[in-house]
Design a protein around this motif. Structure first.
Motif, mmCIF file in Angstrom:
data_model
loop_
_atom_site.group_PDB
_atom_site.id
_atom_site.type_symbol
_atom_site.label_atom_id
_atom_site.label_comp_id
_atom_site.label_asym_id
_atom_site.label_seq_id
_atom_site.Cartn_x
_atom_site.Cartn_y
_atom_site.Cartn_z
ATOM 1 N N UNK A 191 38.612 33.415 26.157
ATOM 2 C CA UNK A 191 39.823 32.896 26.794
ATOM 3 C C UNK A 191 40.040 31.426 26.471
ATOM 4 N N UNK A 192 41.265 31.002 26.727
ATOM 5 C CA UNK A 192 41.637 29.600 26.650
ATOM 6 C C UNK A 192 42.595 29.343 27.803
ATOM 7 N N UNK A 193 42.292 28.306 28.591
ATOM 8 C CA UNK A 193 43.150 27.936 29.704
ATOM 9 C C UNK A 193 43.711 26.539 29.504
ATOM 10 N N UNK A 194 44.985 26.390 29.865
ATOM 11 C CA UNK A 194 45.632 25.086 29.746
ATOM 12 C C UNK A 194 46.677 24.953 30.850
ATOM 13 N N UNK A 195 47.115 23.720 31.054
ATOM 14 C CA UNK A 195 48.225 23.491 31.967
ATOM 15 C C UNK A 195 49.506 23.948 31.270
ATOM 16 N N UNK A 196 50.494 24.352 32.043
ATOM 17 C CA UNK A 196 51.738 24.875 31.482
ATOM 18 C C UNK A 196 52.421 23.877 30.550
ATOM 19 N N UNK A 216 43.580 22.530 25.812
ATOM 20 C CA UNK A 216 42.829 23.391 26.736
ATOM 21 C C UNK A 216 42.014 22.570 27.738
ATOM 22 N N UNK A 217 41.967 23.053 28.971
ATOM 23 C CA UNK A 217 41.043 22.459 29.941
ATOM 24 C C UNK A 217 39.756 23.263 29.998
ATOM 25 N N UNK A 218 39.789 24.494 29.473
ATOM 26 C CA UNK A 218 38.598 25.342 29.425
ATOM 27 C C UNK A 218 38.827 26.420 28.381
ATOM 28 N N UNK A 219 37.747 26.811 27.704
ATOM 29 C CA UNK A 219 37.861 27.909 26.752
ATOM 30 C C UNK A 219 36.490 28.473 26.431
ATOM 31 N N UNK A 220 36.498 29.722 25.999
ATOM 32 C CA UNK A 220 35.289 30.374 25.512
ATOM 33 C C UNK A 220 35.716 31.227 24.337
ATOM 34 N N UNK A 258 50.747 24.775 37.430
ATOM 35 C CA UNK A 258 51.004 26.053 36.776
ATOM 36 C C UNK A 258 50.039 26.152 35.606
ATOM 37 N N UNK A 259 49.450 27.327 35.426
ATOM 38 C CA UNK A 259 48.418 27.515 34.407
ATOM 39 C C UNK A 259 48.829 28.561 33.383
ATOM 40 N N UNK A 260 48.275 28.431 32.189
ATOM 41 C CA UNK A 260 48.450 29.424 31.132
ATOM 42 C C UNK A 260 47.063 29.802 30.633
ATOM 43 N N UNK A 261 46.777 31.090 30.643
ATOM 44 C CA UNK A 261 45.515 31.594 30.091
ATOM 45 C C UNK A 261 45.833 32.627 29.025
ATOM 46 N N UNK A 262 45.235 32.461 27.861
ATOM 47 C CA UNK A 262 45.268 33.478 26.818
ATOM 48 C C UNK A 262 43.904 34.143 26.858
ATOM 49 N N UNK A 263 43.897 35.457 27.076
ATOM 50 C CA UNK A 263 42.648 36.177 27.333
ATOM 51 C C UNK A 263 42.540 37.390 26.418
#
Length: 164
Positions: free
Chosen positions: A87-92, A97-101, A153-158
């Motif tokens: 995944x990759x998470x970021x603010x809208x 990214x603020x977090x990713x794996x 608001x968050x955006x995650x690509x999973x």
């Protein structure tokens, strides 16, 4: 000879009992999500997605999502499932990214934010999804550390690799 027959009859029962004991001793204290984003959060997120021509589907909870790949198989994740994801998470409003794996990590779905609990079950193993999550289904008014400010608001690509 009788001992062999008795062993052949009893052994399968012992194996079944052992399997039942291990699976019945597993308990899951998580419940399916019930939280719903406020109308204001939903309208704000929808306006952003529309103004940026982002393709999405609205979920009754208030998340928005886009399935890139549905995945396959018969296993659908539930809150008690262990899911292995990249995944990759970021603010809208940013691309950073603020977090990713990128190698795959495993979580119990019930331990994650509400937006993931709603979004992950929409795909099967091998599938990928982008989740647009309003604050109340993410980290809410408290945020998370310095990386995720309050009411973000968050955006995650999973990518869902496996469900256990």
């Amino acid at each position: 000879m009788h001992k062999k027959i008795l062993l052949l009859l009893v052994l399968p029962l012992l194996l079944l009992t052992a399997c039942n004991k291990s699976s019945s001793s597993y308990t899951c204290n998580y419940k399916a999500p019930t939280a719903v984003a406020s109308a204001t959060e939903i309208a704000s997120l929808k306006a952003y997605l529309d103004s940026n021509s982002i393709t999405y589907t609205a979920h009754p909870s208030g998340i928005f999502y886009h399935i890139t790949e549905q995945g396959s198989g018969t296993v659908t994740p539930v809150v008690c499932s262990y899911v292995t994801v990249k995944y990759m998470g970021r603010l809208l409003t940013t691309t950073t990214p603020f977090d990713q794996n990128t190698t795959g990590t495993t979580f119990q779905l019930g331990q994650l934010i509400e937006g993931w609990k709603y979004g992950i079950p929409l795909i099967k193993p091998g599938g990928s999804i982008t989740l647009y999550i309003p604050p109340s289904l993410g980290y809410g008014a408290s945020g998370s550390g310095q990386a995720i400010p309050p009411n973000s608001n968050l955006v995650f690509t999973i990518e869902l690799l496996e469900v256990q």
